[in-house]
Write a protein that holds these residues in place. Structure first.
Motif, PDB file in Angstrom:
ATOM      1  N   GLU A 672      75.965 -65.731  40.074  1.00 20.37           N
ATOM      2  CA  GLU A 672      76.045 -64.462  40.827  1.00 20.37           C
ATOM      3  C   GLU A 672      76.150 -63.310  39.838  1.00 20.37           C
ATOM      4  N   PRO A 673      75.517 -62.175  40.185  1.00 22.33           N
ATOM      5  CA  PRO A 673      75.587 -61.041  39.266  1.00 22.33           C
ATOM      6  C   PRO A 673      77.013 -60.471  39.209  1.00 22.33           C
ATOM      7  N   LEU A 674      77.312 -59.819  38.110  1.00 19.28           N
ATOM      8  CA  LEU A 674      78.637 -59.222  37.956  1.00 19.28           C
ATOM      9  C   LEU A 674      78.728 -57.937  38.767  1.00 19.28           C
ATOM     10  N   THR A 675      79.907 -57.681  39.305  1.00 17.37           N
ATOM     11  CA  THR A 675      80.113 -56.427  40.016  1.00 17.37           C
ATOM     12  C   THR A 675      81.010 -55.525  39.175  1.00 17.37           C
ATOM     13  N   GLU A 676      81.249 -54.310  39.658  1.00 16.04           N
ATOM     14  CA  GLU A 676      82.101 -53.398  38.880  1.00 16.04           C
ATOM     15  C   GLU A 676      83.548 -53.893  38.824  1.00 16.04           C
ATOM     16  N   PHE A 677      83.898 -54.846  39.715  1.00 19.64           N
ATOM     17  CA  PHE A 677      85.271 -55.343  39.699  1.00 19.64           C
ATOM     18  C   PHE A 677      85.434 -56.595  38.837  1.00 19.64           C
ATOM     19  N   ASP A 678      84.323 -57.029  38.208  1.00 21.83           N
ATOM     20  CA  ASP A 678      84.410 -58.128  37.247  1.00 21.83           C
ATOM     21  C   ASP A 678      84.577 -57.539  35.849  1.00 21.83           C
ATOM     22  N   ILE A 679      84.603 -58.437  34.850  1.00 26.23           N
ATOM     23  CA  ILE A 679      84.558 -57.956  33.471  1.00 26.23           C
ATOM     24  C   ILE A 679      83.126 -57.504  33.235  1.00 26.23           C
ATOM     25  N   THR A 680      82.937 -56.242  32.964  1.00 29.11           N
ATOM     26  CA  THR A 680      81.582 -55.700  32.922  1.00 29.11           C
ATOM     27  C   THR A 680      80.965 -55.895  31.547  1.00 29.11           C
ATOM     28  N   THR A 681      79.662 -55.687  31.502  1.00 33.72           N
ATOM     29  CA  THR A 681      78.918 -56.020  30.288  1.00 33.72           C
ATOM     30  C   THR A 681      79.193 -55.048  29.139  1.00 33.72           C
ATOM     31  N   ASP A 682      79.926 -53.968  29.398  1.00 32.17           N
ATOM     32  CA  ASP A 682      80.194 -53.040  28.298  1.00 32.17           C
ATOM     33  C   ASP A 682      81.288 -53.555  27.357  1.00 32.17           C
ATOM     34  N   VAL A 683      81.872 -54.699  27.690  1.00 33.04           N
ATOM     35  CA  VAL A 683      82.843 -55.289  26.764  1.00 33.04           C
ATOM     36  C   VAL A 683      82.066 -56.019  25.671  1.00 33.04           C
ATOM     37  N   THR A 684      82.136 -55.483  24.472  1.00 38.84           N
ATOM     38  CA  THR A 684      81.319 -56.043  23.390  1.00 38.84           C
ATOM     39  C   THR A 684      82.144 -56.986  22.534  1.00 38.84           C
ATOM     40  N   LEU A 685      81.427 -57.598  21.602  1.00 39.16           N
ATOM     41  CA  LEU A 685      82.084 -58.503  20.668  1.00 39.16           C
ATOM     42  C   LEU A 685      83.166 -57.763  19.873  1.00 39.16           C
ATOM     43  N   ALA A 686      82.859 -56.506  19.529  1.00 45.43           N
ATOM     44  CA  ALA A 686      83.831 -55.716  18.760  1.00 45.43           C
ATOM     45  C   ALA A 686      85.135 -55.559  19.548  1.00 45.43           C
ATOM     46  N   HIS A 687      85.014 -55.360  20.851  1.00 41.47           N
ATOM     47  CA  HIS A 687      86.227 -55.271  21.683  1.00 41.47           C
ATOM     48  C   HIS A 687      87.019 -56.564  21.603  1.00 41.47           C
ATOM     49  N   LEU A 688      86.288 -57.673  21.802  1.00 40.70           N
ATOM     50  CA  LEU A 688      86.955 -58.971  21.805  1.00 40.70           C
ATOM     51  C   LEU A 688      87.703 -59.199  20.501  1.00 40.70           C
TER      52      LEU A 688
END
Lengths: 809, 221
Positions: A672-688
């Motif tokens: 299922e596609p991600l929604t705005e209430f999931d962890i969104t794709t703007d979380v990058t490796l650098a964040h992690l």
């Protein structure tokens, strides 16, 4: 319904022989030692298990004993033709035997097999006079006899061309058949009491003869009898005994001959009446499996019969060993000679163990609510190793799963539910395939596995190093199969490449589905996207980095003290965990451990392996905590004995209590596609990489709030003013600006009973300044607080949730 | 003066593993990396050196493996921290993580395999370019027990090694031939300048100077 208590006949028997031994210390061209012939036999023999035909005795097992001994277990019952023909048989029965042997030969010819040891003692007859051929695979499994020190086949029934070196021709078996039938028809034993050399001479003398059958009759003074034989039948035997193989008929030609076709029902197989012993209605391979669980041991049966004789090892020690490796010593013991006795395996023990089972257990009704199939439920609490060895329990499980597998894919849900209890080892291969949603459609056959590619060299050097302690995987047939599977996988995935480790990953599937390459392939095919999506890209660094980062975060989540220690000594997962995850532990554990691990893995999603990794760390926790970098990395280079059962239980526990979004990774196969209430794709490796603690999605947060508020503890890091304006129910206000984070001490925060409030709950740090949440969560981990995470997108995301969950003043 | 003994906790840490107690000796610790084509015998060399064992069916290495071994040369106790890397070309991107900060490298090829020798040359080039400038590199022509079917001539490899300033030996992890010797030769060549000849050459860099480099993937606390 009670089973008959009459003593049932044996259905199984074992034979044994020795494979040729290699001269000591000889290496193959690749510098590796030569594979023992008994292992090569084991590999080749496996396919024989799949032959199921009314006129062939089913092969059940191949066992390696000491000193290159091979033991073959197969179906065996009734009377041999040798015994049966001690009295003269009616011509109609002889014709029936003739016909049915041809049926068996036809089946074997279709499988590209030849018998080459056809003789009356290998032909069995049941009560309905149905023929079954026994021991027909010896020639195949020993690679045309290459792997054994003795000749295969009874000279008496061999065609002349075999003495001249011709082999692998079904026409040779047709000759043997002709001899057997001729013998029956003439009611005599041909060349009885004659020496082998003389028999050979006799057979070779046939090269000069026009009609072999007639010559034999004349030699044995049976011309009168010869003349009485039905002309058509006699002509058939004569064509079989044609000196030129090309002039002998093929099995199909014989079967369609008018002599048989005019009255085929007299000759064809008669279905025997169903046994009144329920157990004997079960597939023979299951009976053999249970026989073993009931304490059956082929080796000890053979010992009882004197076929395996143990001798003091000192008697085998050479007296002189020359520097060139030559050995002078005692002659080969008599006990190493070929003994072709057939040892029946008694089923009494098994019957006794199973005599009290309800009849319903044999054929469980899986769709009937009136008769729930909860057999063995009382044993479900016993440790797995005990359940796996318990004959009664495995009987229930095997019967139940056999039934469920027949209904697959419609029984998928039931299979999944039952597999969650445990998976019977006997059916693990097909059950895994179901759990992976495999549906064979013949696609494997169409994949090119033979065209040379640039990957071949790597595959070839990896295969002889892959789980070679296992007999099947180290056999030449095993190597070929693994190579085909790997090449097929690479061909089927142009977007991926072969990474070392794919071999280890494939091995468990091959091991479980040795005779079903397609199932092995499809299981691998489905397994990789489910757990290792994009791991086999040419450049997989982003995927691996994300995976290992998530592993670190989840370690901090479940094992904060350990995570703090490991991070303080720079013990990063890059240095030890790549082989763990890239191969789903199949490179670091032996196969039998992987089985139990993957049993659970198959039921979890793509995040499950991360928890297995943590449970391994957890098991070594005390050692790790007291060790520095070198000791830690050494520990993992030589992974100590991990107790799998604990590992499985721990990982299961952690998997279940971790909200899905906490183990979120971007690089997974998503349904299922991600929604705005999931962890969104703007979380990058650098964040992690910058965040010690994982994030939790607003969706999971809301879920917890609604359904399990006692499992969570929300820490609101905003200022007291903002908090008083609007906040989450039950949340605690710990204003970040006022917090003392310089030392890892919880009481420095000045929140009364904070430790108790957080105990046993998921601690969620909420802020609108993300950096605050990151710092604060790290502080909590350093204080040793369990299950700390950060609310993704901070407090503001909660405003947009409908229906409203906030309390405003 | 310029010995490479380590001080403080390190020395005591290594003596703890040495029951003979060699406190009065110099203690050195070197990071060594093994590089080379797949299936040339890197892991087997390490296993032979560290445990004296040989497995015909040595499993392939994924990522890397880590082992340590201590040897004595004269009055110096040398502890090797050995990173045994994966041979497959695809794992190349991980290699710098292991050779970064290494004081020594053994580049291994298989004397029966010409490609593996070419690959070894590429590794040497890469090390010269990317690794620390004082790295001691040894070239090992492994599987010398199979010299009757060799493809790479001894002289050819020897000459290449001399031209590039490498230590060179043909080794056999199977028979043990030259395995300890190659590690010993490396240990001797590593900068433990024996006082008398010390000219303060750049090769004589103290391990402690290297400490910061090492921090990335090692810990000496």
């Amino acid at each position: 319904m009670h089973q008959s208590s009459s003593k049932p006949e044996s259905r199984l028997a074992a034979i044994t022989f020795f494979a040729k031994t290699h001269p000591g210390d000889v290496c193959g061209s690749n510098g590796l030692p030569l594979t023992p012939n008994s292992i090569a036999i084991l590999g080749r023999a496996q396919r024989l298990k799949d032959l199921k035909h009314p006129h062939l005795c089913q092969y059940l097992d191949f066992v390696r004993g000491k000193h290159e001994r091979t033991i073959v277990v197969s179906e065996y019952f009734g009377t041999t033709l040798l015994d049966k023909s001690r009295v003269a048989l009616l011509d109609s029965l002889i014709a029936r035997i003739f016909y049915q042997i041809v049926c068996a030969l036809k089946e074997l010819a279709e499988q590209n097999l030849v018998v080459h040891n056809l003789e009356p003692k290998h032909i069995l007859l049941d009560d309905c006079n149905n023929v079954k051929i026994f021991n027909y695979g010896l020639y195949h499994m020993t690679k045309c006899g290459d792997y054994v020190p003795f000749p295969i086949g009874n000279v008496r029934y061999m065609p002349p061309e075999r003495f001249l070196g011709a082999k692998n021709n079904i026409k040779s078996d047709i000759w043997s058949l002709g001899m057997i039938v001729a013998e029956l028809l003439l009611q005599t034993t041909i060349w009885s009491g004659m020496k082998i050399s003389n028999i050979t001479r006799k057979i070779l003398s046939f090269l000069q003869v026009g009609n072999v059958f007639e010559k034999i009759a004349r030699e044995h003074n049976c011309l009168e009898r010869y003349a009485q034989i039905n002309g058509e039948l006699r002509a058939l035997v004569e064509t079989c005994l044609n000196v030129a193989p090309s002039k002998r008929p093929l099995p199909t030609e014989l079967l369609s001959h008018p002599y048989f076709s005019k009255d085929v029902t007299t000759y064809a197989y008669t279905e025997p009446p169903k046994s009144n012993v329920l157990l004997l209605r079960c597939p023979l391979e299951q009976i053999y499996y249970w026989w073993q669980l009931a304490g059956g041991d082929v080796q000890s049966e053979l010992k009882k019969e004197g076929l395996i004789r143990s001798e003091a090892p000192i008697l085998a020690i050479p007296q002189i060993v020359c520097l060139n490796g030559a050995i002078v010593g005692p002659k080969r013991s008599q006990s190493y000679l070929m003994d072709d006795r057939v040892v029946p395996l008694k089923l009494n023990n098994l019957f006794e163990k199973l005599c009290n089972l309800p009849a319903m257990a044999y054929f469980p009704l899986i769709h009937s609510p009136k008769f729930p199939h909860n057999f063995g439920a009382s044993m479900a609490q016993l440790p797995l190793v005990i359940r796996e060895k318990d004959i009664e329990y495995q009987f229930y499980r095997v019967r139940l799963f056999s039934r469920l597998l027949k209904g697959y894919p419609y029984t998928s849900d039931m299979i999944r539910k039952e597999a969650a209890k445990d998976i019977p080892p006997y059916l693990r291969g097909p059950i895994w395939a179901c759990l992976l949603d495999v549906i064979p459609i013949g696609s494997y056959e169409k994949i090119d596995k033979f065209t040379p590619t640039s990957t071949d060299r790597q595959i070839e050097v990896d295969i002889p190093r892959c789980h070679q302690y296992d007999e099947l995987l180290s056999s030449p047939v095993g190597h070929c199969k693994l190579k085909r599977l790997l090449k097929a996988w690479v061909t089927a995935h142009p977007q991926y490449v072969y990474w070392q480790g794919l071999d280890s990953l494939t091995a468990p599937f091959l091991y479980l589905n040795f005779n079903n390459e397609e199932l092995a392939f499809l299981s691998l095919y489905k397994f990789i996207p489910k757990y290792l999506q994009w791991f086999f890209l040419r450049d997989n660094s982003a995927i691996i980095k994300e995976y290992l980062c998530k592993f670190s975060q989840l370690t901090a989540f479940h094992e904060p003290i350990l995570a703090k220690h490991l991070s303080s000594i720079n013990f990063i997962p890059e240095l030890f965990a790549i082989p763990w995850f890239l191969t789903m532990f199949s490179h670091v554990f032996p196969l039998h451990k992987i089985m139990h691990l993957w049993d659970k893995l198959m039921l979890g999603d793509s995040s499950y392996p991360l928890f297995i990794g943590i449970s391994i760390l957890k098991q070594l926790k005390s050692t790790l905590l007291s060790s520095g970098f070198n000791e830690c990395i050494l520990l993992f280079s030589d992974l100590p004995d991990i107790v799998m059962e604990n590992c499985v239980l721990e990982s299961q526990k952690m998997y279940e209590c971790t909200p899905k979004s906490v183990s979120h990774r971007l690089h997974v196969l998503r349904e299922e596609p991600l929604t705005e209430f999931d962890i969104t794709t703007d979380v990058t490796l650098a964040h992690l990489q910058a965040e010690m603690c994982p994030r939790i999605s607003a969706k999971d947060f809301t879920n917890l709030l609604h359904h399990a508020p006692n499992d969570m503890c929300a820490l609101d890091l905003r200022s007291a003013v903002e908090y008083s304006h609007v906040h989450v129910p039950h949340s605690l206000n710990v204003p970040f600006v006022a917090a003392q984070l310089s030392e890892p001490r919880l009481d420095a925060l000045g929140v009364p009973q904070l430790e108790e409030l957080m105990h046993g709950r998921i601690v969620i740090c909420i802020s609108n300044t993300h950096e605050h949440a990151v710092q604060f969560s790290k502080f909590l981990v350093e204080c040793g607080v369990l299950r700390v995470c950060i609310l993704h997108k901070g407090f503001n995301i909660l405003h947009t949730i409908e229906p409203n969950i906030l309390i405003s003043n | 003066m310029a010995t490479t003994a380590r001080s403080g906790g390190n020395a005591s840490g290594s003596t703890a593993q040495r029951p003979n107690g060699t406190q009065q000796n110099k203690n050195c610790q070197f990071k060594l990396v093994l590089l080379g084509e797949s299936a040339v015998g890197k892991s087997s060399l390490v296993l032979r050196f560290v445990k004296g064992q040989f497995h015909e069916y040595q499993e392939s290495t994924i990522g890397a493996a880590f082992l340590t071994q201590t040897i004595c040369i004269e009055d110096t106790v040398v502890k090797f921290e050995i990173w045994d890397t994966a041979g497959q070309e695809r794992y190349h991107s991980l290699a710098p993580m292991y050779y970064r900060g290494a004081q020594a490298a053994i580049v291994v090829y298989d004397i029966q395999n010409q490609d593996s020798f070419q690959r070894a040359k590429t590794w040497v080039k890469e090390l010269h370019k990317q690794a620390s400038p004082n790295i001691v590199i040894a070239l090992a022509g492994n599987k010398a027990d199979l010299s009757n079917i060799r493809v790479v001539e001894y002289e050819e490899a020897k000459q290449y090694a001399e031209e590039n300033g490498l230590l060179f030996m043909e080794t056999s992890a199977k028979t043990g031939m030259n395995v300890n010797d190659i590690f010993l030769a490396i240990a001797k060549k590593l900068p433990k300048n024996d006082g008398a000849h010390n000219q303060g050459a750049p090769a004589g860099r103290r391990l402690n100077d290297n400490e910061n480099n090492r921090q990335t993937n090692n810990c000496c606390k």
